[in-house]
Design a protein around this motif. Sequence first.
Motif, PDB file in Angstrom:
ATOM      1  N   UNK A 226       3.775   5.625   5.667  1.00 11.23           N
ATOM      2  CA  UNK A 226       3.204   5.538   7.009  1.00 11.23           C
ATOM      3  C   UNK A 226       4.162   4.784   7.917  1.00 11.23           C
ATOM      4  N   UNK A 227       4.124   5.087   9.207  1.00  6.13           N
ATOM      5  CA  UNK A 227       5.051   4.452  10.132  1.00  6.13           C
ATOM      6  C   UNK A 227       4.452   3.258  10.853  1.00  6.13           C
ATOM      7  N   UNK A 228       3.314   2.782  10.357  1.00  3.01           N
ATOM      8  CA  UNK A 228       2.690   1.596  10.958  1.00  3.01           C
ATOM      9  C   UNK A 228       2.333   0.606   9.858  1.00  3.01           C
ATOM     10  N   UNK A 229       2.529  -0.699  10.101  1.00  2.00           N
ATOM     11  CA  UNK A 229       2.092  -1.691   9.118  1.00  2.00           C
ATOM     12  C   UNK A 229       0.571  -1.727   9.021  1.00  2.00           C
ATOM     13  N   UNK A 230       0.081  -2.322   7.957  1.00  2.00           N
ATOM     14  CA  UNK A 230      -1.336  -2.274   7.629  1.00  2.00           C
ATOM     15  C   UNK A 230      -2.230  -2.743   8.780  1.00  2.00           C
TER      16      UNK A 230
ATOM     17  N   UNK B  15      -1.906  -2.469  11.861  1.00  2.00           N
ATOM     18  CA  UNK B  15      -2.005  -1.507  12.972  1.00  2.00           C
ATOM     19  C   UNK B  15      -2.305  -0.099  12.478  1.00  2.00           C
ATOM     20  N   UNK B  16      -2.639   0.016  11.213  1.00  2.00           N
ATOM     21  CA  UNK B  16      -2.960   1.313  10.628  1.00  2.00           C
ATOM     22  C   UNK B  16      -4.448   1.603  10.795  1.00  2.00           C
ATOM     23  N   UNK B  17      -4.873   2.708  10.216  1.00  2.00           N
ATOM     24  CA  UNK B  17      -6.295   3.066  10.242  1.00  2.00           C
ATOM     25  C   UNK B  17      -6.774   3.292   8.817  1.00  2.00           C
ATOM     26  N   UNK B  18      -8.071   3.157   8.612  1.00  2.00           N
ATOM     27  CA  UNK B  18      -8.635   3.387   7.282  1.00  2.00           C
ATOM     28  C   UNK B  18      -8.390   4.827   6.842  1.00  2.00           C
ATOM     29  N   UNK B  19      -8.446   5.760   7.793  1.00  2.00           N
ATOM     30  CA  UNK B  19      -8.243   7.177   7.457  1.00  2.00           C
ATOM     31  C   UNK B  19      -6.818   7.424   6.973  1.00  2.00           C
ATOM     32  N   UNK B  20      -5.829   6.833   7.670  1.00  2.00           N
ATOM     33  CA  UNK B  20      -4.428   7.031   7.273  1.00  2.00           C
ATOM     34  C   UNK B  20      -4.151   6.401   5.916  1.00  2.00           C
ATOM     35  N   UNK B  21      -4.684   5.207   5.698  1.00  2.00           N
ATOM     36  CA  UNK B  21      -4.466   4.530   4.422  1.00  2.00           C
ATOM     37  C   UNK B  21      -5.151   5.278   3.278  1.00  2.00           C
ATOM     38  N   UNK B  22      -6.325   5.831   3.541  1.00  2.00           N
ATOM     39  CA  UNK B  22      -7.028   6.593   2.507  1.00  2.00           C
ATOM     40  C   UNK B  22      -6.246   7.856   2.150  1.00  2.00           C
ATOM     41  N   UNK B  23      -5.644   8.503   3.148  1.00  2.00           N
ATOM     42  CA  UNK B  23      -4.853   9.704   2.856  1.00  2.00           C
ATOM     43  C   UNK B  23      -3.636   9.346   2.006  1.00  2.00           C
TER      44      UNK B  23
END
Length: 269
Positions: A98-102, A104-112
Amino acid sequence: MTLHSAPTEQRALVTGATAGIGAAFARRLAADGWHLVLVARDADRLAEVAAEAREHHGREVEIISTDLSTDDGCAVVEGRLAGGTPIDLLVNNAGISLNKPFLRSSAEAEARLLRLNVHAVMRLTLAALRTMTERRRGAVINVSSVAGFGAVMPGSTYSASKAWVTNFSESVGQSTRSFGVRVMALCPGYTRTEFHERAGINMSKTPEWMWLRADDVVDEALRDLRKGKPVSVPAWRYKFAVAGLRHAPRRLLHAVARGTRGRIGREER
């Protein structure tokens, strides 16, 4: 199973096969005489890789266009691993960063990320090993990363997902060895692929000497698999790096890592 010159009936299934390390595995295995099952989301690019293997090497090639970050996508590939012509080598290469640190990330992006880097690897490895252990032959290569040996990317969850892949592969490999089945974690460093570009990560500050060629990574991976190594770290410079990550005091490691994204590859904002 021999990986020097594969008998014509042997088949390898490679995920993330349209670019980078996955495409390099497809080229090398086809050249070595393997028939292929290639998996990725992009059907058009899959068809291009398949055509190359058929035309240049005369191999049989199946393609499966599916998204392994979904349950349905995993189920399609699980079904192929469980049925049809047996798979002798599984290469779990598909993965994302991912191109964002945790923060500034989203739960959806981290789950993917977790579904693709962890969940899909677990499901496909389990599906492959069920048939391989029954037949008492086969191998699995799970593509991990040098990043998995330490928290060297502040704010990134990618390294945590790859730590899981390495530990998982080592652990499962111990239980399958008695069945004549090998499981190996492949842990490359920075490799010239589309990986960082697709993630939107700017790698322009990464020194040239740190980059590996995907074909060289695959060559060393297959050599280490033949040797029965549970973990493959291509290139001496990264072997030294892993030794440092494993044994350096945590305070020192964190101090060195604090500015990693600024010096090597910061995220795009």
